[in-house]
Design a protein around this motif. Structure first.
Motif, mmCIF file in Angstrom:
data_model
loop_
_atom_site.group_PDB
_atom_site.id
_atom_site.type_symbol
_atom_site.label_atom_id
_atom_site.label_comp_id
_atom_site.label_asym_id
_atom_site.label_seq_id
_atom_site.Cartn_x
_atom_site.Cartn_y
_atom_site.Cartn_z
ATOM 1 N N THR A 325 0.826 -1.203 0.000
ATOM 2 C CA THR A 325 0.000 0.000 0.000
ATOM 3 C C THR A 325 0.861 1.255 0.000
ATOM 4 N N LEU A 326 1.947 1.249 0.748
ATOM 5 C CA LEU A 326 2.841 2.403 0.734
ATOM 6 C C LEU A 326 3.453 2.590 -0.653
ATOM 7 N N PHE A 327 3.735 1.500 -1.343
ATOM 8 C CA PHE A 327 4.233 1.579 -2.721
ATOM 9 C C PHE A 327 3.215 2.314 -3.597
ATOM 10 N N VAL A 328 1.923 1.994 -3.421
ATOM 11 C CA VAL A 328 0.867 2.685 -4.171
ATOM 12 C C VAL A 328 0.809 4.156 -3.771
ATOM 13 N N VAL A 329 0.967 4.430 -2.480
ATOM 14 C CA VAL A 329 0.920 5.815 -1.994
ATOM 15 C C VAL A 329 1.997 6.666 -2.649
ATOM 16 N N VAL A 330 3.235 6.167 -2.701
ATOM 17 C CA VAL A 330 4.306 6.975 -3.290
ATOM 18 C C VAL A 330 4.091 7.118 -4.799
ATOM 19 N N HIS A 331 3.452 6.122 -5.427
ATOM 20 C CA HIS A 331 3.117 6.263 -6.845
ATOM 21 C C HIS A 331 2.076 7.372 -7.028
ATOM 22 N N LEU A 332 1.064 7.395 -6.167
ATOM 23 C CA LEU A 332 0.047 8.445 -6.257
ATOM 24 C C LEU A 332 0.654 9.821 -6.021
ATOM 25 N N GLU A 333 1.583 9.913 -5.073
ATOM 26 C CA GLU A 333 2.247 11.200 -4.827
ATOM 27 C C GLU A 333 3.050 11.628 -6.059
ATOM 28 N N ALA A 334 3.745 10.682 -6.675
ATOM 29 C CA ALA A 334 4.507 11.009 -7.884
ATOM 30 C C ALA A 334 3.579 11.426 -9.019
ATOM 31 N N LEU A 335 2.437 10.747 -9.131
ATOM 32 C CA LEU A 335 1.458 11.085 -10.157
ATOM 33 C C LEU A 335 0.889 12.478 -9.919
ATOM 34 N N ARG A 336 0.590 12.787 -8.657
ATOM 35 C CA ARG A 336 0.035 14.103 -8.335
ATOM 36 C C ARG A 336 1.033 15.221 -8.647
ATOM 37 N N MET A 337 2.326 14.947 -8.437
ATOM 38 C CA MET A 337 3.355 15.969 -8.660
ATOM 39 C C MET A 337 3.910 15.952 -10.084
ATOM 40 N N LEU A 594 -6.212 -10.034 -1.710
ATOM 41 C CA LEU A 594 -6.664 -9.021 -2.669
ATOM 42 C C LEU A 594 -7.691 -8.082 -2.054
ATOM 43 N N SER A 595 -8.625 -8.635 -1.283
ATOM 44 C CA SER A 595 -9.629 -7.766 -0.648
ATOM 45 C C SER A 595 -8.974 -6.863 0.393
ATOM 46 N N GLY A 596 -7.996 -7.401 1.132
ATOM 47 C CA GLY A 596 -7.275 -6.568 2.087
ATOM 48 C C GLY A 596 -6.501 -5.456 1.404
ATOM 49 N N PHE A 597 -5.850 -5.784 0.280
ATOM 50 C CA PHE A 597 -5.095 -4.775 -0.463
ATOM 51 C C PHE A 597 -6.027 -3.700 -1.012
ATOM 52 N N ALA A 598 -7.172 -4.124 -1.546
ATOM 53 C CA ALA A 598 -8.136 -3.148 -2.063
ATOM 54 C C ALA A 598 -8.627 -2.214 -0.959
ATOM 55 N N GLY A 599 -8.907 -2.777 0.210
ATOM 56 C CA GLY A 599 -9.336 -1.938 1.332
ATOM 57 C C GLY A 599 -8.271 -0.956 1.769
ATOM 58 N N MET A 600 -7.034 -1.417 1.797
ATOM 59 C CA MET A 600 -5.927 -0.542 2.182
ATOM 60 C C MET A 600 -5.733 0.583 1.168
ATOM 61 N N VAL A 601 -5.802 0.254 -0.118
ATOM 62 C CA VAL A 601 -5.639 1.275 -1.161
ATOM 63 C C VAL A 601 -6.765 2.290 -1.084
ATOM 64 N N ALA A 602 -7.990 1.811 -0.869
ATOM 65 C CA ALA A 602 -9.124 2.731 -0.757
ATOM 66 C C ALA A 602 -8.930 3.687 0.415
ATOM 67 N N PHE A 603 -8.506 3.160 1.546
ATOM 68 C CA PHE A 603 -8.300 4.014 2.718
ATOM 69 C C PHE A 603 -7.162 5.000 2.477
ATOM 70 N N ALA A 604 -6.042 4.522 1.910
ATOM 71 C CA ALA A 604 -4.898 5.405 1.673
ATOM 72 C C ALA A 604 -5.251 6.518 0.696
ATOM 73 N N ALA A 605 -5.963 6.175 -0.382
ATOM 74 C CA ALA A 605 -6.356 7.195 -1.354
ATOM 75 C C ALA A 605 -7.306 8.213 -0.736
ATOM 76 N N ALA A 606 -8.197 7.746 0.140
ATOM 77 C CA ALA A 606 -9.121 8.670 0.809
ATOM 78 C C ALA A 606 -8.370 9.641 1.712
ATOM 79 N N LEU A 608 -5.252 10.589 1.340
ATOM 80 C CA LEU A 608 -4.452 11.475 0.488
ATOM 81 C C LEU A 608 -5.312 12.462 -0.287
ATOM 82 N N GLY A 609 -6.572 12.094 -0.556
ATOM 83 C CA GLY A 609 -7.415 12.938 -1.391
ATOM 84 C C GLY A 609 -7.040 12.866 -2.858
ATOM 85 N N PHE A 610 -6.467 11.741 -3.272
ATOM 86 C CA PHE A 610 -6.004 11.608 -4.658
ATOM 87 C C PHE A 610 -6.031 10.136 -5.043
ATOM 88 N N LEU A 611 -6.599 9.858 -6.220
ATOM 89 C CA LEU A 611 -6.525 8.509 -6.765
ATOM 90 C C LEU A 611 -5.878 8.603 -8.145
#
Length: 657
Positions: A325-337, A594-606, A608-611
């Motif tokens: 999930t943190l890997f996805v978070v840093v990808h979203l941050e890179a995408l946002r910037m 997979l369901s746990g990962f999806a839940g984590m990504v949903a929470f992290a994106a929420a 961050l305010g960015f998907l």
């Protein structure tokens, strides 16, 4: 020496750097302690009581000799510290010298001499813990000591309010007898785990670091991921996960990995605070990664009375989810910037990096095999791995010396010196752990003696109205608050002794079948989060020193990234299948992951305010609903959560720019 490296040295190795005789004394003490632990494990016949006493004697000596007082000199060892070290050694070794009298002749009834030496040891232990791990732990332990002495039959005869006065009170000799002459106080389970499993695993990590494995893991992650969007940040996440497999220290993880990755993150466009915060989150989570999860995990296995190999299997999926999930978070941050990766020609080539350090994976692979497949005891698995690693270091240095034309002898000499440095580093790393476990043992002994744990359930139930969610939130806040002053190990021991029984009791009353390991890991996760939670966040201090960023901004941003870890703790508490408990096969395990990962990504994106693009509050609320749906196990809730997450993502993709 950088500020970050200085922080590691002062917090984990002691900040004193004497010259001459003092330097050789500290080196000799450290090496002697490590060799003693190796000998004791190999022989396996030393009485646990005596082993723990000698273990603490070494820790007390190094506490006063290697750690200067607040205003004490760092280049020399003052007379007072020599005296305190000597008193600590005498107090600890007294139970070794008079072991027969304490355990056999006096039958658990302490003599006046026992009480005198016990009092001395408690005072010196509290002073040493204050110096090495900070004032919070000895102050909390002192409060428990005072509590044990209150009551109608206690040394302090006044009584507390009826809802707090859960015992009759103890006299000083009775209390010292409990804490010093039995295995239910200072010499209890926490110190016992420190003196057996933990030391050997810390030694394994120290030797692997001296061999050069840390830099290899960082270079490998950088070579593999550097070209991708936000590549250095993704490399930091993967490198921290790999480094966390062999190091149980968040601060060390941040400094080792962050020293290389934070400047690279800044170079590709991450602001200093963001670069530091990413390393805070990834470095702190290193303690979640099996097989080496820090001292608290070994104590957890002992409390739960389960093999450590079983515990790391249960802890593996949540740890992987945290990093994925943190890997996805840093990808979203890179995408946002709008960031890019590093050009391939500026990265180390993957092949040569692998060839230069592939052999470091051999001892790590053997350790996992020995624990999970061969089911060796943690001591035997770690001892075998340490022996394998020492041989690997000697062969490595001899080979490199031969290739460079320096001769095999020169290589072997350097290899021996690296081993000696590793032995000393392990001993210094163990000082804080040994003192924290011994001091926390005082708290555990008093909890056992007074029965406060039983009364605490009624108090919490009355305060929370029996609401399990409120109880968990209280446990979370308590763990975070304690973590501001306590190291992870001590935090876990206190929470496991006081709060976990309450949580399990109230969960049972509420009709939830919660496995004990889920409750223990719950408080363990929040204890780890304290390292990245301001105002006392050593990982954030280290990262901000490397990034040259504002500590508060770095710490707050790191805490936001770490909120996914808090959410994960609630997920596996209410869905123990994430701990692979009750999973019937690999297909069900894949669905749970997979369901746990999806839940984590949903929470992290929420959070961050960015998907795919910036989100408004409505989309964030929908993602939170998706995350909460995925917490509850079941096909219907998983489908609902997945549809909501996919719906928000597609709406973001199709929305007009």
């Amino acid at each position: 020496m950088t500020d970050a490296n200085l922080l590691v040295e002062e917090s984990e190795l002691g900040g004193r750097r004497p010259k001459g005789v003092g330097r050789f004394l500290l080196l000799g003490l450290g090496v002697a302690w490590s060799l003693f632990q190796l000998w004791a494990t190999e022989v396996g016949t030393l009485d646990p009581f005596r082993l723990r006493a000698v273990h603490l004697a070494f820790a007390l000596a190094l506490a006063f000799l290697a750690y200067p007082g607040r205003r004490g000199p760092k280049e020399s060892i003052p007379l007072l510290d020599w005296a305190l070290a000597l008193l600590g050694v005498v107090g600890a070794l007294y139970v070794v010298v008079d072991y027969y009298g304490i355990t056999q002749l006096r039958g658990g009834i302490p003599s006046e001499r026992d009480v005198a030496f016990g009092t001395l040891t408690l005072l010196v232990l509290f002073l040493a813990a204050w110096r090495v791990v900070g004032p919070a732990l000895p102050l909390i332990a002192s409060v428990f000591v005072l509590y044990a002495l209150t009551g109608p039959k206690g040394l302090l005869p006044f009584s507390l309010p009826s809802w707090l006065q859960l015992h009759a009170g103890s006299q000083w000799s009775q209390l010292v007898g409990q804490l010093y002459t039995t295995a239910e106080g200072i010499w209890g389970v926490p110190l016992g785990v420190s003196a057996t499993f933990v030391f050997l695993f810390v030694l394994f990590g120290a030797l692997l670091d001296k061999a050069g494995a840390g830099r290899f893991l960082i270079q490998l992650a950088y070579a593999l991921l550097g070209t991708y969007r936000g590549g250095p940040a993704k490399a930091a996440v993967v490198a921290s996960a790999l480094h966390g497999m062999v190091s149980g220290s968040s601060v060390s993880n941040v400094v080792t990995v962050g020293s290389l990755t934070i400047p690279l993150m800044k170079r590709v466009g991450y602001p200093p605070e963001t670069a530091g915060a990413i390393e805070v989150a990834s470095g702190s989570n290193g303690q979640l990664m099996p097989p080496v999860m820090g001292a608290a995990a070994f104590i957890m296995a002992e409390f739960l009375q389960i093999p450590y190999g079983d515990l790391i299997v249960m802890a593996a999926l949540p740890a992987i989810l945290a990093y994925a999930t943190l890997f996805v978070v840093v990808h979203l941050e890179a995408l946002r910037m709008g960031l890019k990766g590093v050009p391939r020609h500026e990265l180390p080539p993957v092949g040569p990096v692998l060839r230069s350090g592939f052999h470091y994976l051999i001892p790590l692979g053997y350790l996992i095999y020995a624990l999970v497949i061969a089911h060796l005891t943690p001591e035997r698995a770690a001892l075998n791995t340490v022996g394998l690693l020492i041989g690997l270091i000697l062969l490595q240095e001899a080979y490199w010396a031969f290739r460079q034309g320096r001769g095999l002898g020169a290589g072997l000499v350097r290899g021996v010196w690296l081993v000696v440095e590793g032995l000393e580093a392990a001993a210094r790393n163990m000082v804080g752990i040994a003192l924290a476990t011994a001091t926390a043992g005082v708290i555990v002994g008093i909890v056992t003696m007074t029965g406060i744990g039983f009364g605490l359930t009624d108090i919490v139930e009355r305060f929370s109205g029996g609401n399990l969610i409120l109880v968990l939130v209280l446990a979370q806040l308590t763990s975070l608050l304690l973590g501001m002053g306590l190291p992870t190990t001590a935090n876990y021991i206190v929470m496991a002794s006081l709060v976990v029984p309450v949580v399990l009791n109230l969960a049972e009353k509420a009709g939830y079948a919660v496995p004990p390991v889920a409750a223990h890991l719950f408080v363990f996760y929040f204890g780890i989060m304290a390292d990245s939670t301001p105002p006392v966040a050593l990982a954030a201090y280290a990262a901000s020193a490397i990034a040259k960023s504002d500590f508060w901004k770095t710490g707050i941003q790191g805490f936001i990234y770490e909120m996914r870890t808090a959410f994960l703790a609630y997920m596996f508490f209410f869905n123990p299948k994430l701990l692979l408990i009750g999973v019937s096969g690999w297909l069900e395990g894949l669905e749970v992951a997979l369901s746990g990962f999806a839940g984590m990504v949903a929470f992290a994106a929420a959070t961050l305010g960015f998907l795919h693009k910036p989100m408004g509050w409505l989309a964030r609320l929908v993602l939170l609903l998706a995350a909460l749906s995925l917490v509850t196990p079941g096909i219907q809730t998983d489908l609902l959560g997945g549809v909501l997450l996919l719906g928000v993502y597609l709406w973001q993709r199709l929305r007009t720019p």
